[in-house]
Design a protein around this motif. Sequence first.
Motif, PDB file in Angstrom:
ATOM      1  N   ASP A   1       0.815  -1.211   0.000  1.00 14.10           N
ATOM      2  CA  ASP A   1       0.000   0.000   0.000  1.00 14.10           C
ATOM      3  C   ASP A   1       0.856   1.273   0.000  1.00 14.10           C
ATOM      4  O   ASP A   1       0.416   2.325   0.446  1.00 14.10           O
ATOM      5  N   PHE A   2       2.086   1.144  -0.502  1.00 15.49           N
ATOM      6  CA  PHE A   2       2.945   2.331  -0.618  1.00 15.49           C
ATOM      7  C   PHE A   2       2.475   3.201  -1.783  1.00 15.49           C
ATOM      8  O   PHE A   2       1.793   2.718  -2.700  1.00 15.49           O
ATOM      9  N   ASP A   3       2.855   4.458  -1.760  1.00 15.57           N
ATOM     10  CA  ASP A   3       2.478   5.387  -2.819  1.00 15.57           C
ATOM     11  C   ASP A   3       3.424   5.205  -4.011  1.00 15.57           C
ATOM     12  O   ASP A   3       4.265   6.057  -4.327  1.00 15.57           O
ATOM     13  N   THR A   4       3.301   4.054  -4.657  1.00 16.36           N
ATOM     14  CA  THR A   4       4.102   3.705  -5.828  1.00 16.36           C
ATOM     15  C   THR A   4       3.167   3.096  -6.874  1.00 16.36           C
ATOM     16  O   THR A   4       2.031   2.750  -6.565  1.00 16.36           O
ATOM     17  N   PRO A   5       3.612   2.947  -8.108  1.00 22.04           N
ATOM     18  CA  PRO A   5       2.712   2.449  -9.158  1.00 22.04           C
ATOM     19  C   PRO A   5       2.013   1.125  -8.852  1.00 22.04           C
ATOM     20  O   PRO A   5       0.841   0.945  -9.202  1.00 22.04           O
ATOM     21  N   ASP A   6       2.708   0.169  -8.207  1.00 22.23           N
ATOM     22  CA  ASP A   6       2.039  -1.098  -7.906  1.00 22.23           C
ATOM     23  C   ASP A   6       1.876  -1.344  -6.408  1.00 22.23           C
ATOM     24  O   ASP A   6       1.511  -2.437  -5.987  1.00 22.23           O
ATOM     25  N   GLY A   7       2.159  -0.318  -5.596  1.00 19.22           N
ATOM     26  CA  GLY A   7       1.958  -0.421  -4.159  1.00 19.22           C
ATOM     27  C   GLY A   7       3.110  -1.016  -3.390  1.00 19.22           C
ATOM     28  O   GLY A   7       3.100  -1.023  -2.146  1.00 19.22           O
TER      29      GLY A   7
ATOM     30  N   CYS B   1      25.616   6.568  -5.247  1.00 26.40           N
ATOM     31  CA  CYS B   1      26.001   5.461  -6.126  1.00 26.40           C
ATOM     32  C   CYS B   1      24.764   4.645  -6.463  1.00 26.40           C
ATOM     33  O   CYS B   1      24.265   3.869  -5.637  1.00 26.40           O
ATOM     34  N   GLY B   2      24.258   4.838  -7.659  1.00 26.92           N
ATOM     35  CA  GLY B   2      23.093   4.111  -8.149  1.00 26.92           C
ATOM     36  C   GLY B   2      23.021   4.307  -9.642  1.00 26.92           C
ATOM     37  O   GLY B   2      23.890   4.932 -10.245  1.00 26.92           O
ATOM     38  N   TYR B   3      21.963   3.789 -10.247  1.00 22.34           N
ATOM     39  CA  TYR B   3      21.828   3.874 -11.697  1.00 22.34           C
ATOM     40  C   TYR B   3      20.820   4.924 -12.157  1.00 22.34           C
ATOM     41  O   TYR B   3      20.760   5.249 -13.336  1.00 22.34           O
ATOM     42  N   GLY B   4      19.981   5.395 -11.245  1.00 25.35           N
ATOM     43  CA  GLY B   4      19.004   6.405 -11.630  1.00 25.35           C
ATOM     44  C   GLY B   4      17.692   5.856 -12.145  1.00 25.35           C
ATOM     45  O   GLY B   4      16.861   6.609 -12.666  1.00 25.35           O
ATOM     46  N   SER B   5      17.504   4.535 -12.015  1.00 24.62           N
ATOM     47  CA  SER B   5      16.237   3.928 -12.418  1.00 24.62           C
ATOM     48  C   SER B   5      15.790   2.971 -11.318  1.00 24.62           C
ATOM     49  O   SER B   5      16.625   2.330 -10.674  1.00 24.62           O
ATOM     50  N   GLY B   6      14.489   2.898 -11.105  1.00 24.05           N
ATOM     51  CA  GLY B   6      13.986   2.096 -10.006  1.00 24.05           C
ATOM     52  C   GLY B   6      13.111   0.943 -10.460  1.00 24.05           C
ATOM     53  O   GLY B   6      12.474   1.004 -11.525  1.00 24.05           O
ATOM     54  N   TYR B   7      13.081  -0.101  -9.647  1.00 23.54           N
ATOM     55  CA  TYR B   7      12.225  -1.261  -9.878  1.00 23.54           C
ATOM     56  C   TYR B   7      11.465  -1.555  -8.596  1.00 23.54           C
ATOM     57  O   TYR B   7      12.028  -1.491  -7.496  1.00 23.54           O
ATOM     58  N   SER B   8      10.198  -1.911  -8.735  1.00 22.93           N
ATOM     59  CA  SER B   8       9.411  -2.250  -7.559  1.00 22.93           C
ATOM     60  C   SER B   8       9.738  -3.666  -7.099  1.00 22.93           C
ATOM     61  O   SER B   8      10.318  -4.470  -7.841  1.00 22.93           O
ATOM     62  N   VAL B   9       9.346  -3.970  -5.863  1.00 24.79           N
ATOM     63  CA  VAL B   9       9.559  -5.318  -5.341  1.00 24.79           C
ATOM     64  C   VAL B   9       8.902  -6.344  -6.262  1.00 24.79           C
ATOM     65  O   VAL B   9       9.502  -7.367  -6.603  1.00 24.79           O
TER      66      VAL B   9
END
Length: 334
Positions: free
Chosen positions: A212-218, A252-260
């Motif tokens: 239920d997080f405020d992200t595209p798939d929760g 240090c990261g790539y600048g793109s995110g993935y959901s669980v």
Amino acid sequence: MSVLVTGGAGYIGSHMVLTLLEQGEDVVVVDNLSTGNEWAVPGQARFYKADIADADALDAIFATHAIDAIIHFAGLIIVSESVEAPLDYYSENTCKSRVLIQRALDAKVESFIFSSSAAVYGAPGLEPVTESAPFAPESPYGTSKLMTEWMLRDVAAVNPGFRYAALRYFNVAGADPKMRAGQSSRQSTHLIKIAAEAATGKRDGLQIFGDDFDTPDGTCVRDYIHVTDLANAHYCALAYLRAGGPSVAANCGYGSGYSVRQVVDAVKAVSGVDFRVTQAPRRAGDAAMIVADSTFAREAFGWMPELDDLETIIRHALEWERRLGNRTGGQPDG
């Protein structure tokens, strides 16, 4: 001159040692083996089983080796655990770092690279996070890292011969492409590691904490960085400091995110195994989304990631997990 790597028997530290050795560096490793494995330290490095708060042990190491740089990984890393046992995290991550910093100053060490964390930012929102984002850690883990950064900042301000780089990691995953090192933690909380264990039959499945997080798939969104790219970022930071660069903090990261959910689906696809997934409540201290803006590290250090691909990260993690077999914290085959 030699480079001292604290926590060099651990996951990221062992990859750092490999990178340094490949670059022709003389490497000294200090690790108390509370979570690391001595077999993970390459034979070309000198290994000392010691705690970074053991001032006498550190003094002996500095007296024996001409150390010009320290790369500091040693510490506790589990966010939810830090919420339950905050004093342990302030002791291990902050107080012990203070001892190491003092001994580094006494030994005239010039360059200090600190393993910090994106947890210093807390939950900054949906946009990629820059180094200028306000500090708002939501866990004692994040606060303990920030406090160490502040110690380094204040020490460097009054010691012109001492300079540091605090590298703020996002989510580290994968294994050495040559399978010389990987994540062998006995009780890992890292998603890709856990998913790899589920895919290889070492777990009967995994849990997704919160939908239920405020992200595209929760589910939580994170920026996953390959451990070898992260080790290379440290070496670039070391070269930057040795060349006279001023003290800095860098993402240090790539600048793109993935959901669980996206990561779980990707592990299933790469492995070909449809392992069991169940839903669980949120964990304390978890932010909804955090993705890096690593422009500064790329421009200041000349860091160029080479393994920026989720499928590659997962494939390396799975191959390492298979080599580990059923050995809990044990040495891999081959």
